[in-house]
Design a protein around this motif. Structure first.
Motif, mmCIF file in Angstrom:
data_model
loop_
_atom_site.group_PDB
_atom_site.id
_atom_site.type_symbol
_atom_site.label_atom_id
_atom_site.label_comp_id
_atom_site.label_asym_id
_atom_site.label_seq_id
_atom_site.Cartn_x
_atom_site.Cartn_y
_atom_site.Cartn_z
ATOM 1 N N THR A 1 21.817 -24.075 25.234
ATOM 2 C CA THR A 1 22.784 -23.991 23.740
ATOM 3 C C THR A 1 23.646 -24.907 24.061
ATOM 4 O O THR A 1 24.005 -25.003 22.325
ATOM 5 C CB THR A 1 23.364 -22.426 23.890
ATOM 6 O OG1 THR A 1 24.239 -22.081 22.960
ATOM 7 C CG2 THR A 1 24.527 -23.033 25.607
ATOM 8 N N ALA A 2 24.100 -25.613 24.810
ATOM 9 C CA ALA A 2 24.969 -26.951 24.682
ATOM 10 C C ALA A 2 24.337 -28.006 23.295
ATOM 11 O O ALA A 2 24.489 -28.924 22.696
ATOM 12 C CB ALA A 2 25.707 -27.738 25.373
ATOM 13 N N LEU A 3 22.914 -28.563 24.386
ATOM 14 C CA LEU A 3 21.598 -29.260 23.125
ATOM 15 C C LEU A 3 21.602 -28.881 21.946
ATOM 16 O O LEU A 3 22.079 -29.298 20.965
ATOM 17 C CB LEU A 3 21.115 -29.932 24.073
ATOM 18 C CG LEU A 3 19.343 -30.453 23.425
ATOM 19 C CD1 LEU A 3 20.397 -31.693 24.170
ATOM 20 C CD2 LEU A 3 18.635 -30.750 23.873
ATOM 21 N N LEU A 4 21.222 -27.367 22.031
ATOM 22 C CA LEU A 4 21.180 -26.881 20.245
ATOM 23 C C LEU A 4 22.804 -26.849 19.629
ATOM 24 O O LEU A 4 22.511 -27.231 18.258
ATOM 25 C CB LEU A 4 21.481 -25.263 20.599
ATOM 26 C CG LEU A 4 19.113 -25.784 21.597
ATOM 27 C CD1 LEU A 4 18.889 -23.598 21.260
ATOM 28 C CD2 LEU A 4 18.576 -25.574 20.043
ATOM 29 N N GLY A 5 23.408 -26.787 19.711
ATOM 30 C CA GLY A 5 24.922 -26.446 19.164
ATOM 31 C C GLY A 5 25.039 -27.784 18.665
ATOM 32 O O GLY A 5 25.559 -28.199 17.435
#
Length: 393
Positions: free
Chosen positions: A143-147
């Motif tokens: 989710t951090a990467l997608l964010g």
């Protein structure tokens, strides 16, 4: 389709981290929206810590009554809903209240999932705890990467978190509706669950292991980027590699540690990993060139990976109190370190230099290494390394 019970637990860990990570990836946007300073934002975010500590102290009896499925549905979906509502508020005290509620749910979630994971280990004779926590690490990483991509695409924080909570609800309902209570261990405490959970003397070695693990995690996640910038003046991409390597090695080790624990035993694995974390901290503190520091961050991530899940398993297996109470008591201590450790290390970095912040954690890591003797040598039962359960109230 029949879903294995441990996959349902893995999904809960992943979805909780996925929703939380979506919010944390938009912290700069939330700060601008609330129009608060960094210190004011920090005071707002501490609402979740306060809620978690209260829940870890008092929620164990309620979880026993509600059962695994109801608790999972309420806590996983409830935290995601709280995070999705936050961007729609423009009032910092209101955000504090929502985070406080999310913290109450998160504390109960931790107790429920860890206890159920331990029971599944006893039921099927296999290790699941490290993979369960590995799914939390993986969810946070994804989710951090997608964010980063979502922010770059100019998607608003409100839409971003609504999409995240929608995914959590769809996948979560599918995975959790069929969840059932795993049978308690045959050796489990048979008495009533106390209303309040606090650490006792027999739990202290496991608390020391958890403290060491979370102190390493705070030093690696919160300060690696600043360390690379201030010590070696590297470009932003290279500076970010410290965090990438730390989190990547931590997630990978957790996902693949269970077969290793089954073969060599919790004590051997924990001692080896804690030694690796110590070596990594020393490498970072004395690194003459940047790639040595990057290797140190990778060792620190791998070193702190499976240590805390092993401590959680040992706490759940103690027979002096119900497993939910021991897991909650361990969580209290480690949560305090998780939230207070990074600011304290920042104080050391400010006045003694950032290299020193990686030296001051060494005594705690050494104590954690010694405390690893409290873990079982083989299998998944607590050995004489802990005081006999009957000697504790």
């Amino acid at each position: 389709m029949k879903i294995a019970p441990h996959y349902r637990i893995f999904a809960c860990f992943f979805l909780f981290a996925f929703a939380l990570g979506a919010l944390l990836s938009r912290m700069p946007d939330l700060q601008e929206q609330l129009q608060v300073s960094k210190s004011e934002l920090g005071l707002t975010l501490i609402g979740m810590a306060i809620g978690s500590l209260i829940s870890l102290t008092f929620s164990a009896p309620l979880i026993d009554r509600l059962g695994a499925r109801t608790t999972a549905l309420v806590t996983v979906l409830g935290t995601a809903a709280c995070y999705a509502l936050i961007p729609w508020l423009s009032w910092a005290p209101g955000v504090f209240i929502l985070l406080f509620v999310a913290g109450l749910l998160a504390g109960a979630l931790e107790i429920n999932l860890n206890v159920q994971t331990d029971r599944l280990e006893a039921q099927f004779g296999k290790s699941y705890m490290n993979r369960a926590h590995g799914m939390w690490s993986l969810g946070f990483f994804v989710t951090a990467l997608l964010g980063a991509f979502v922010r770059g695409a100019g998607i608003s924080i409100e839409i971003h978190l609504l999409i995240a909570v929608g995914l959590v609800f769809v996948v979560g309902l599918w995975m959790m509706v069929g969840m059932t209570n795993a049978p308690a261990r045959a050796s489990a405490h048979q008495g009533d669950t106390p209303r309040i959970a606090f650490p006792n003397w027999g739990l202290l070695p496991l608390c020391m292991i958890g403290i060491a693990a979370f102190l390493v995690e705070g030093a690696g996640i919160d300060w690696s980027g600043i360390y690379m910038r201030d010590v070696f003046a590297v470009d932003p991409f290279t500076g970010g590699l410290g965090l990438t390597l730390f989190s990547g090695f931590m997630a990978a080790m957790r996902l693949f540690a269970d077969p290793v624990v089954d073969r060599f035993g919790p004590r051997t694995v924990a001692i080896t990993l804690m030694g690796l974390a110590i070596a990594g901290a020393v490498a970072v503190a004395f690194a003459p060139i940047y790639w040595v520091a990057l290797a140190g961050f990778a060792m620190m991530g791998a070193g702190c990976s499976a240590v805390y899940p092993l401590a959680v398993s040992a706490a759940a297996q103690r027979t002096d109190r119900p497993s939910a109470v021991n897991v909650a008591a361990l969580g209290q201590v480690t949560f305090i370190v998780f939230f207070l450790g990074p600011p304290l290390l920042g104080f050391v970095a400010e006045y003694l230099g950032i290299r020193s912040s990686y030296l001051v954690i060494l005594p705690v890591l050494i104590l954690g290494l010694i405390a690893c003797r409290a873990l079982a040598q083989k299998g998944r039962t607590v050995t004489a390394g802990l005081e006999p359960a009957s000697s504790h109230g």
